[in-house]
Design a protein around this motif. Structure first.
Motif, PDB file in Angstrom:
ATOM      1  N   PHE A   1       0.871  -1.174   0.000  1.00  0.00           N
ATOM      2  CA  PHE A   1       0.000   0.000   0.000  1.00  0.00           C
ATOM      3  C   PHE A   1       0.902   1.216   0.000  1.00  0.00           C
ATOM      4  O   PHE A   1       1.642   1.460   0.947  1.00  0.00           O
ATOM      5  N   LEU A   2       0.855   1.975  -1.098  1.00  0.00           N
ATOM      6  CA  LEU A   2       1.688   3.168  -1.274  1.00  0.00           C
ATOM      7  C   LEU A   2       0.847   4.387  -0.925  1.00  0.00           C
ATOM      8  O   LEU A   2      -0.147   4.680  -1.590  1.00  0.00           O
ATOM      9  N   THR A   3       1.247   5.101   0.123  1.00  0.00           N
ATOM     10  CA  THR A   3       0.429   6.209   0.595  1.00  0.00           C
ATOM     11  C   THR A   3       1.306   7.398   0.989  1.00  0.00           C
ATOM     12  O   THR A   3       2.516   7.387   0.794  1.00  0.00           O
ATOM     13  N   GLY A   4       0.686   8.414   1.550  1.00  0.00           N
ATOM     14  CA  GLY A   4       1.378   9.647   1.908  1.00  0.00           C
ATOM     15  C   GLY A   4       0.524  10.834   1.518  1.00  0.00           C
ATOM     16  O   GLY A   4      -0.504  10.694   0.846  1.00  0.00           O
TER      17      GLY A   4
ATOM     18  N   LEU B   1     -16.076  -3.823  -3.115  1.00  0.00           N
ATOM     19  CA  LEU B   1     -15.542  -3.929  -4.475  1.00  0.00           C
ATOM     20  C   LEU B   1     -14.160  -4.582  -4.463  1.00  0.00           C
ATOM     21  O   LEU B   1     -13.848  -5.414  -5.321  1.00  0.00           O
ATOM     22  N   LEU B   2     -13.322  -4.231  -3.482  1.00  0.00           N
ATOM     23  CA  LEU B   2     -12.008  -4.870  -3.386  1.00  0.00           C
ATOM     24  C   LEU B   2     -12.167  -6.366  -3.120  1.00  0.00           C
ATOM     25  O   LEU B   2     -11.444  -7.194  -3.690  1.00  0.00           O
TER      26      LEU B   2
ATOM     27  N   PRO C   1      -4.201 -14.769  -2.278  1.00  0.00           N
ATOM     28  CA  PRO C   1      -4.794 -13.436  -2.450  1.00  0.00           C
ATOM     29  C   PRO C   1      -4.658 -12.906  -3.869  1.00  0.00           C
ATOM     30  O   PRO C   1      -3.580 -12.965  -4.457  1.00  0.00           O
ATOM     31  N   PHE C   2      -5.779 -12.467  -4.427  1.00  0.00           N
ATOM     32  CA  PHE C   2      -5.854 -11.916  -5.781  1.00  0.00           C
ATOM     33  C   PHE C   2      -5.245 -12.879  -6.817  1.00  0.00           C
ATOM     34  O   PHE C   2      -4.640 -12.461  -7.799  1.00  0.00           O
ATOM     35  N   GLY C   3      -5.428 -14.163  -6.564  1.00  0.00           N
ATOM     36  CA  GLY C   3      -5.002 -15.165  -7.545  1.00  0.00           C
ATOM     37  C   GLY C   3      -3.505 -15.186  -7.772  1.00  0.00           C
ATOM     38  O   GLY C   3      -3.045 -15.608  -8.835  1.00  0.00           O
ATOM     39  N   GLY C   4      -2.738 -14.750  -6.783  1.00  0.00           N
ATOM     40  CA  GLY C   4      -1.278 -14.781  -6.905  1.00  0.00           C
ATOM     41  C   GLY C   4      -0.667 -13.530  -7.501  1.00  0.00           C
ATOM     42  O   GLY C   4       0.554 -13.464  -7.687  1.00  0.00           O
ATOM     43  N   LEU C   5      -1.466 -12.514  -7.781  1.00  0.00           N
ATOM     44  CA  LEU C   5      -0.935 -11.258  -8.322  1.00  0.00           C
ATOM     45  C   LEU C   5      -0.167 -10.487  -7.247  1.00  0.00           C
ATOM     46  O   LEU C   5      -0.526 -10.538  -6.067  1.00  0.00           O
TER      47      LEU C   5
ATOM     48  N   TYR D   1      -9.557  -0.523   3.251  1.00  0.00           N
ATOM     49  CA  TYR D   1      -8.665  -1.190   4.195  1.00  0.00           C
ATOM     50  C   TYR D   1      -9.429  -2.021   5.236  1.00  0.00           C
ATOM     51  O   TYR D   1      -8.841  -2.778   6.000  1.00  0.00           O
ATOM     52  N   LEU D   2     -10.774  -1.887   5.268  1.00  0.00           N
ATOM     53  CA  LEU D   2     -11.608  -2.680   6.164  1.00  0.00           C
ATOM     54  C   LEU D   2     -12.136  -3.948   5.490  1.00  0.00           C
ATOM     55  O   LEU D   2     -12.909  -4.694   6.082  1.00  0.00           O
ATOM     56  N   SER D   3     -11.722  -4.201   4.264  1.00  0.00           N
ATOM     57  CA  SER D   3     -12.190  -5.374   3.519  1.00  0.00           C
ATOM     58  C   SER D   3     -11.459  -6.643   3.958  1.00  0.00           C
ATOM     59  O   SER D   3     -10.357  -6.596   4.509  1.00  0.00           O
ATOM     60  N   LYS D   4     -12.078  -7.778   3.685  1.00  0.00           N
ATOM     61  CA  LYS D   4     -11.444  -9.075   3.942  1.00  0.00           C
ATOM     62  C   LYS D   4     -10.237  -9.250   3.028  1.00  0.00           C
ATOM     63  O   LYS D   4      -9.235  -9.846   3.415  1.00  0.00           O
ATOM     64  N   ALA D   5     -10.336  -8.710   1.812  1.00  0.00           N
ATOM     65  CA  ALA D   5      -9.252  -8.840   0.838  1.00  0.00           C
ATOM     66  C   ALA D   5      -7.990  -8.139   1.334  1.00  0.00           C
ATOM     67  O   ALA D   5      -6.876  -8.672   1.182  1.00  0.00           O
ATOM     68  N   TRP D   6      -8.148  -6.956   1.921  1.00  0.00           N
ATOM     69  CA  TRP D   6      -6.991  -6.202   2.443  1.00  0.00           C
ATOM     70  C   TRP D   6      -6.307  -6.994   3.556  1.00  0.00           C
ATOM     71  O   TRP D   6      -5.090  -7.126   3.595  1.00  0.00           O
ATOM     72  N   GLU D   7      -7.132  -7.527   4.473  1.00  0.00           N
ATOM     73  CA  GLU D   7      -6.593  -8.308   5.591  1.00  0.00           C
ATOM     74  C   GLU D   7      -5.853  -9.547   5.076  1.00  0.00           C
ATOM     75  O   GLU D   7      -4.777  -9.895   5.557  1.00  0.00           O
ATOM     76  N   GLU D   8      -6.436 -10.192   4.092  1.00  0.00           N
ATOM     77  CA  GLU D   8      -5.833 -11.391   3.519  1.00  0.00           C
ATOM     78  C   GLU D   8      -4.520 -11.068   2.807  1.00  0.00           C
ATOM     79  O   GLU D   8      -3.539 -11.806   2.904  1.00  0.00           O
TER      80      GLU D   8
END
Length: 418
Positions: free
Chosen positions: A17-20, A108-109, A125-129, A156-163
């Motif tokens: 996760f690239l942020t700032g 959506l994520l 996660p994300f099929g290995g991407l 960032y509250l999604s299951k995908a993010w945690e995974e």
């Protein structure tokens, strides 16, 4: 964390996760990483949550890339209807970039995660991407409309993010703003710590003179349309009009109209500034491309647009559809353009403007004022029409998470640099 360390993490193959803050160079790092990936012959899916943001990466919306389109969740028989071309596109990628992640709903994520897993036949996660998400949650949050059946939250509250558990790359150096006083104001807004002297400095810009050539930013499409209609009326050229046609039930058509942003009556003249609302199959323009009307095609009357990219295209009618499985439930047809002398704050996210007039009197979402203000480089390149009570607020959750992410990022950078 500096850009060099962030790039090192991305080049290692880690999801991140690239942020700032606004202007910290997130898009620059993404573009440098894309160049690296191309040299390594790693296929990169360049996506963003909005069409305009996608143009900054010469990419596509995450909705189009994943095949989910305007649907909020994976529809019935989605995978049966998913085209071979879309499947090949998803399977061919090694890296998935999602820019402006703050505007993406958690559901959506999760849907994109599931699509990648099933299409790529890989349960990781994300099929290995390798997934690189970029954005700033102190900026615009995902929008929930009053009539939405599904209400979403931050990605960032999604299951995908945690995974996925991405590495946090928090860029701390600011590159866009040119004067320290303005930067201090932006940092104060970002931390929900605006003091009297910050507000007074901003109020001095109400009604201030700025460049003769500027972009207007407004909080609602209604006000944007008023400005654009006035600017169109100032052009003494023949006006061409294009009327939208539609099929389907009234409710479904209205939902589709809100999704595509195409006007029911499109009025154009030579010299008008316009924005594209759809990707061109011939890749001459994409959703979010901005250009100017230079002519109308003889015979058809279709507008000829010279886009800022330097490409010129005749833009004919196009159709947006809403489907329920195999059944088409609504469709609208229109020239995929709209006037663009003024744009909404939401559309401006990710842009750098040389000069701008900002209307912050009617902000309705946390981070909206911060996004608008941070589009310009200094106070002198900005004029304000006014500031509302919520214009200088960002999400308290985002402030809390930014502090956490910054600490994690600093710890990771320290470990890498040992």
């Amino acid at each position: 964390m500096n850009q060099e360390v962030a790039l090192k993490i991305l080049k290692s193959g880690q999801s991140a996760f690239l942020t700032g803050p606004a202007g910290a160079g997130k898009t620059y790092v993404l573009n440098e990483f894309i160049k690296f990936a191309k040299k390594k012959h790693l296929p990169v899916a360049k996506t963003a949550t909005t069409g305009l943001a996608a143009t900054h990466l010469s990419g596509n919306t995450i909705h189009a890339w994943s095949g989910i389109g305007i649907n909020k969740t994976i529809p019935h028989r989605f995978f049966d209807k998913l085209s071979k071309t879309r499947r090949e596109t998803i399977c061919r990628a090694s890296i998935l970039i999602i820019d402006e992640i703050s505007m993406m709903h958690d559901y959506l994520l999760d849907a994109v995660n599931e699509i990648c897993k099933i299409v790529r036949e890989d349960d990781s996660p994300f099929g290995g991407l390798q997934v690189v998400m970029a954005g700033d949650f102190a900026q615009l949050p995902p929008i929930n409309r009053a009539d939405d059946k599904i209400k979403g939250n931050f990605a960032y509250l999604s299951k995908a993010w945690e995974e996925l558990n991405p590495a946090i790359c928090y860029l701390s150096t600011q590159y866009r703003q040119e004067d320290q006083d303005f930067l201090d104001i932006l940092n104060a807004i970002r931390e929900n710590n605006v003091r009297r002297h910050h507000a007074e400095t901003l109020l001095e810009r109400v009604g201030a003179e700025t460049s003769d050539v500027f972009t207007e930013l407004h909080t609602t499409n209604f006000n944007v349309d008023k400005v654009n209609d006035r600017r169109l009326a100032d052009i003494y050229e023949e006006e061409m009009t294009y009327e939208m046609t539609h099929t389907g039930s009234e409710g479904k058509v209205q939902t589709l109209k809100r999704s595509v942003l195409a006007p029911e009556i499109l009025r154009l003249k030579i010299g008008a500034t316009v924005m594209a609302l759809k990707n061109d199959p011939s890749q001459r323009f994409v959703n979010g491309s901005i250009g100017k009307i230079i002519d109308f095609e003889e015979g058809t009357g279709y507008p000829v647009v010279e886009f800022n990219s330097g490409r010129t295209a005749t833009v004919g009618y196009d159709t947006w559809e809403m489907r329920d499985g195999e059944r088409k439930v609504a469709g609208v047809t229109q020239i995929p353009l709209r006037l663009a002398w003024a744009i909404t704050v939401h559309k401006s996210q990710g842009m750098t403007l040389d000069s701008a007039v900002l209307d912050l009197r009617h902000t309705f979402a946390p981070g909206m004022g911060y996004v608008a203000l941070s589009r310009v480089k200094n106070l002198n390149s900005m004029s304000l029409l006014g500031i509302g009570k919520t214009a200088l607020k960002v999400s308290p959750e985002a402030v809390k998470m930014n502090a956490l992410w910054k600490a994690k990022s600093e710890k990771l950078a320290s470990e890498i640099q040992k």
